[in-house]
Scaffold this motif. Structure first.
Motif, PDB file in Angstrom:
ATOM      1  N   MET A 185      15.419 -53.600  30.594  1.00 21.54           N
ATOM      2  CA  MET A 185      16.573 -52.701  30.630  1.00 21.54           C
ATOM      3  C   MET A 185      17.332 -52.859  31.943  1.00 21.54           C
ATOM      4  SD  MET A 185      16.294 -51.070  27.694  1.00 21.54           S
ATOM      5  CE  MET A 185      17.524 -49.785  27.921  1.00 21.54           C
ATOM      6  N   MET A 186      18.664 -52.691  31.873  1.00 20.37           N
ATOM      7  CA  MET A 186      19.501 -52.677  33.071  1.00 20.37           C
ATOM      8  C   MET A 186      20.167 -51.313  33.183  1.00 20.37           C
ATOM      9  SD  MET A 186      21.352 -56.359  33.617  1.00 20.37           S
ATOM     10  CE  MET A 186      22.478 -56.178  32.236  1.00 20.37           C
ATOM     11  N   SER A 187      20.030 -50.700  34.343  1.00 18.52           N
ATOM     12  CA  SER A 187      20.633 -49.391  34.578  1.00 18.52           C
ATOM     13  C   SER A 187      21.571 -49.478  35.765  1.00 18.52           C
ATOM     14  CB  SER A 187      19.546 -48.342  34.852  1.00 18.52           C
ATOM     15  OG  SER A 187      20.113 -47.142  35.314  1.00 18.52           O
ATOM     16  N   ALA A 188      22.793 -48.966  35.602  1.00 16.44           N
ATOM     17  CA  ALA A 188      23.769 -49.011  36.695  1.00 16.44           C
ATOM     18  C   ALA A 188      23.423 -48.036  37.799  1.00 16.44           C
ATOM     19  CB  ALA A 188      25.170 -48.726  36.154  1.00 16.44           C
ATOM     20  N   ARG A 189      22.834 -46.913  37.439  1.00 15.44           N
ATOM     21  CA  ARG A 189      22.573 -45.865  38.421  1.00 15.44           C
ATOM     22  C   ARG A 189      21.161 -45.873  38.961  1.00 15.44           C
ATOM     23  NH1 ARG A 189      23.798 -40.779  34.951  1.00 15.44           N
ATOM     24  NH2 ARG A 189      22.748 -42.094  33.435  1.00 15.44           N
ATOM     25  N   GLY A 190      20.233 -46.440  38.210  1.00 17.04           N
ATOM     26  CA  GLY A 190      18.845 -46.360  38.619  1.00 17.04           C
ATOM     27  C   GLY A 190      18.340 -44.933  38.527  1.00 17.04           C
ATOM     28  N   ASP A 191      19.045 -44.145  37.714  1.00 20.75           N
ATOM     29  CA  ASP A 191      18.685 -42.746  37.556  1.00 20.75           C
ATOM     30  C   ASP A 191      17.295 -42.627  36.928  1.00 20.75           C
ATOM     31  OD1 ASP A 191      19.792 -39.827  37.404  1.00 20.75           O
ATOM     32  OD2 ASP A 191      18.913 -40.203  35.437  1.00 20.75           O
ATOM     33  N   ALA A 192      16.520 -41.665  37.425  1.00 23.43           N
ATOM     34  CA  ALA A 192      15.149 -41.498  36.936  1.00 23.43           C
ATOM     35  C   ALA A 192      15.118 -41.271  35.434  1.00 23.43           C
ATOM     36  CB  ALA A 192      14.472 -40.336  37.664  1.00 23.43           C
ATOM     37  N   LEU A 193      16.087 -40.519  34.902  1.00 24.08           N
ATOM     38  CA  LEU A 193      16.117 -40.252  33.467  1.00 24.08           C
ATOM     39  C   LEU A 193      16.351 -41.529  32.679  1.00 24.08           C
ATOM     40  CD1 LEU A 193      15.996 -38.194  31.194  1.00 24.08           C
ATOM     41  CD2 LEU A 193      18.464 -37.812  31.494  1.00 24.08           C
ATOM     42  N   ASP A 194      17.239 -42.410  33.185  1.00 22.63           N
ATOM     43  CA  ASP A 194      17.484 -43.690  32.531  1.00 22.63           C
ATOM     44  C   ASP A 194      16.212 -44.517  32.478  1.00 22.63           C
ATOM     45  OD1 ASP A 194      20.112 -43.099  32.141  1.00 22.63           O
ATOM     46  OD2 ASP A 194      20.901 -44.388  33.715  1.00 22.63           O
ATOM     47  N   VAL A 195      15.535 -44.582  33.618  1.00 20.74           N
ATOM     48  CA  VAL A 195      14.325 -45.388  33.723  1.00 20.74           C
ATOM     49  C   VAL A 195      13.256 -44.879  32.766  1.00 20.74           C
ATOM     50  CG1 VAL A 195      12.437 -46.071  35.246  1.00 20.74           C
ATOM     51  CG2 VAL A 195      14.782 -46.053  36.107  1.00 20.74           C
ATOM     52  N   VAL A 196      12.988 -43.581  32.825  1.00 17.98           N
ATOM     53  CA  VAL A 196      11.950 -42.984  31.988  1.00 17.98           C
ATOM     54  C   VAL A 196      12.297 -43.144  30.513  1.00 17.98           C
ATOM     55  CG1 VAL A 196      10.862 -40.814  31.320  1.00 17.98           C
ATOM     56  CG2 VAL A 196      11.138 -41.363  33.734  1.00 17.98           C
ATOM     57  N   SER A 197      13.538 -42.875  30.151  1.00 19.82           N
ATOM     58  CA  SER A 197      13.947 -42.972  28.745  1.00 19.82           C
ATOM     59  C   SER A 197      13.804 -44.395  28.227  1.00 19.82           C
ATOM     60  CB  SER A 197      15.399 -42.495  28.582  1.00 19.82           C
ATOM     61  OG  SER A 197      15.529 -41.141  28.942  1.00 19.82           O
ATOM     62  N   GLY A 198      14.194 -45.369  29.040  1.00 18.76           N
ATOM     63  CA  GLY A 198      14.090 -46.763  28.627  1.00 18.76           C
ATOM     64  C   GLY A 198      12.657 -47.202  28.422  1.00 18.76           C
ATOM     65  N   LEU A 199      11.784 -46.825  29.338  1.00 20.29           N
ATOM     66  CA  LEU A 199      10.378 -47.202  29.224  1.00 20.29           C
ATOM     67  C   LEU A 199       9.703 -46.474  28.076  1.00 20.29           C
ATOM     68  CD1 LEU A 199       9.494 -47.270  33.030  1.00 20.29           C
ATOM     69  CD2 LEU A 199       9.829 -49.240  31.530  1.00 20.29           C
ATOM     70  N   GLU A 200      10.055 -45.210  27.870  1.00 17.08           N
ATOM     71  CA  GLU A 200       9.488 -44.469  26.743  1.00 17.08           C
ATOM     72  C   GLU A 200       9.922 -45.068  25.412  1.00 17.08           C
ATOM     73  OE1 GLU A 200      10.663 -40.420  27.406  1.00 17.08           O
ATOM     74  OE2 GLU A 200       8.698 -39.887  28.233  1.00 17.08           O
ATOM     75  N   ALA A 201      11.127 -45.636  25.389  1.00 21.44           N
ATOM     76  CA  ALA A 201      11.636 -46.237  24.152  1.00 21.44           C
ATOM     77  C   ALA A 201      10.941 -47.553  23.829  1.00 21.44           C
ATOM     78  CB  ALA A 201      13.146 -46.465  24.264  1.00 21.44           C
ATOM     79  N   GLY A 202      10.187 -48.098  24.797  1.00 17.88           N
ATOM     80  CA  GLY A 202       9.447 -49.321  24.527  1.00 17.88           C
ATOM     81  C   GLY A 202       9.820 -50.501  25.392  1.00 17.88           C
ATOM     82  N   ALA A 203      10.716 -50.303  26.367  1.00 13.89           N
ATOM     83  CA  ALA A 203      11.071 -51.399  27.266  1.00 13.89           C
ATOM     84  C   ALA A 203       9.873 -51.772  28.129  1.00 13.89           C
ATOM     85  CB  ALA A 203      12.256 -51.005  28.146  1.00 13.89           C
ATOM     86  N   ASP A 204       9.805 -53.037  28.531  1.00 15.19           N
ATOM     87  CA  ASP A 204       8.696 -53.525  29.348  1.00 15.19           C
ATOM     88  C   ASP A 204       8.958 -53.362  30.840  1.00 15.19           C
ATOM     89  OD1 ASP A 204       6.822 -54.968  27.314  1.00 15.19           O
ATOM     90  OD2 ASP A 204       8.830 -55.618  26.779  1.00 15.19           O
ATOM     91  N   ASP A 205      10.219 -53.392  31.234  1.00 24.04           N
ATOM     92  CA  ASP A 205      10.559 -53.313  32.658  1.00 24.04           C
ATOM     93  C   ASP A 205      12.041 -52.971  32.760  1.00 24.04           C
ATOM     94  OD1 ASP A 205      10.292 -53.391  35.374  1.00 24.04           O
ATOM     95  OD2 ASP A 205       9.689 -55.499  35.497  1.00 24.04           O
ATOM     96  N   TYR A 206      12.502 -52.739  33.985  1.00 22.51           N
ATOM     97  CA  TYR A 206      13.914 -52.437  34.185  1.00 22.51           C
ATOM     98  C   TYR A 206      14.377 -52.964  35.532  1.00 22.51           C
ATOM     99  CZ  TYR A 206      13.094 -48.869  37.720  1.00 22.51           C
ATOM    100  OH  TYR A 206      12.748 -48.228  38.885  1.00 22.51           O
ATOM    101  N   VAL A 207      15.683 -53.186  35.649  1.00 26.10           N
ATOM    102  CA  VAL A 207      16.317 -53.541  36.915  1.00 26.10           C
ATOM    103  C   VAL A 207      17.545 -52.660  37.085  1.00 26.10           C
ATOM    104  CG1 VAL A 207      15.512 -55.939  36.991  1.00 26.10           C
ATOM    105  CG2 VAL A 207      17.639 -55.389  35.794  1.00 26.10           C
TER     106      VAL A 207
END
Length: 262
Positions: A94-116
């Motif tokens: 996943m790529m997040s523009a803000r690095g917001d904690a909610l974005d990160v958590v939501s992406g990982l909960e949805a099944g993403a393996d990692d984020y930048v």
């Protein structure tokens, strides 16, 4: 990251066999920059401009890895990741523009393996991609051989009743882990794990009852050579618990996690 960016710190060797990456990003500048950067490293890159187009492109093609922006029109990256996980275990970054904690958590909960977090340096992005691909193509080492009687202690979770036989089946209660075939069963039923979840489970299974701290797991499972976000570990453990049983992985507050033997 700009289109004219010079790659520093990491050489740009060609990938021996073309690896297909699908990039779903609505910002044309970022989308083009990521595409050109990855193509320089030898990746075969397909692009989509919104979530619905991304879902169609995923279903129509065969991709080795997906890069999804969180904030997408039509269908956001979180929803897209959930839809993909309904039918595939392909690695997702996943790529997040803000690095917001909610974005990160939501992406990982949805099944993403990692984020930048955008903007992301090309060497960092490529390093994350390489790590995810290594996990997706992971093959275990040759199985251990059970030592002869009297040669020393063995792990009771993996010991074979017959001497000289290979030990590939680890059993923890109703959970069975085949370390050679990479097959997981719970109560006799197969369990589908993403490559990251599988690597995480194998780390726990290799040391049942031992407490593994988050930093170690980041290093050994996510292959981070830098300080990573331990939320990645926590959310992956949460997903793994849902699949193999919440009681199977115990939290040791202030230290980390351990696999319960029985």
């Amino acid at each position: 990251m700009s289109v004219s960016e010079q790659v520093g710190g990491v050489s740009a060797p060609r990938v021996p066999d073309p690896v297909s990456v699908l990039v779903v990003e609505d910002d044309a500048t970022i989308r083009r920059a990521v595409q050109l950067s990855l193509e320089r490293y030898g990746y075969q890159v397909a692009v989509a401009v919104n979530g619905l187009d991304g879902l169609e492109a995923f279903r129509a093609g065969s991709h080795d890895l997906l890069i999804l922006d969180v904030m997408l029109p039509e269908l956001d990256g979180i929803g897209l990741c959930r839809r993909i996980r309904e039918q595939s275990l392909v690695p997702v970054l996943m790529m997040s523009a803000r690095g917001d904690a909610l974005d990160v958590v939501s992406g990982l909960e949805a099944g993403a393996d990692d984020y930048v977090v955008k903007p992301v340096d090309t060497p960092v992005l490529v390093a994350r991609i390489r790590t995810l691909l290594r996990r997706a193509t992971f093959r275990p080492a040759r199985p251990e051989t059970t030592p002869a009687r009297g040669s020393g202690p063995t792990n009771p979770a993996v010991a074979s009743a017959d001497t000289g036989k290979t030990r590939t089946e680890l059993v923890f209660g109703d959970l069975s882990v085949n370390t050679l075939g990479l097959e997981i069963h719970r109560g006799g039923q197969p369990v589908a794990l993403t490559p990251t979840e599988l690597r995480l489970l194998l780390e726990f299974a290799a040391a049942p009852g031992a407490v593994l701290d988050r930093r170690r797991l980041l290093r050994d499972v996510w292959d981070y050579g830098w300080e990573g976000d331990t939320r990645v570990v926590d959310l992956c453990v949460l997903r793994l618990r849902k699949k193999i049983g919440a009681e199977r992985i115990e939290t040791v507050r202030g230290f980390g996690y351990k696999l319960v033997r029985d």
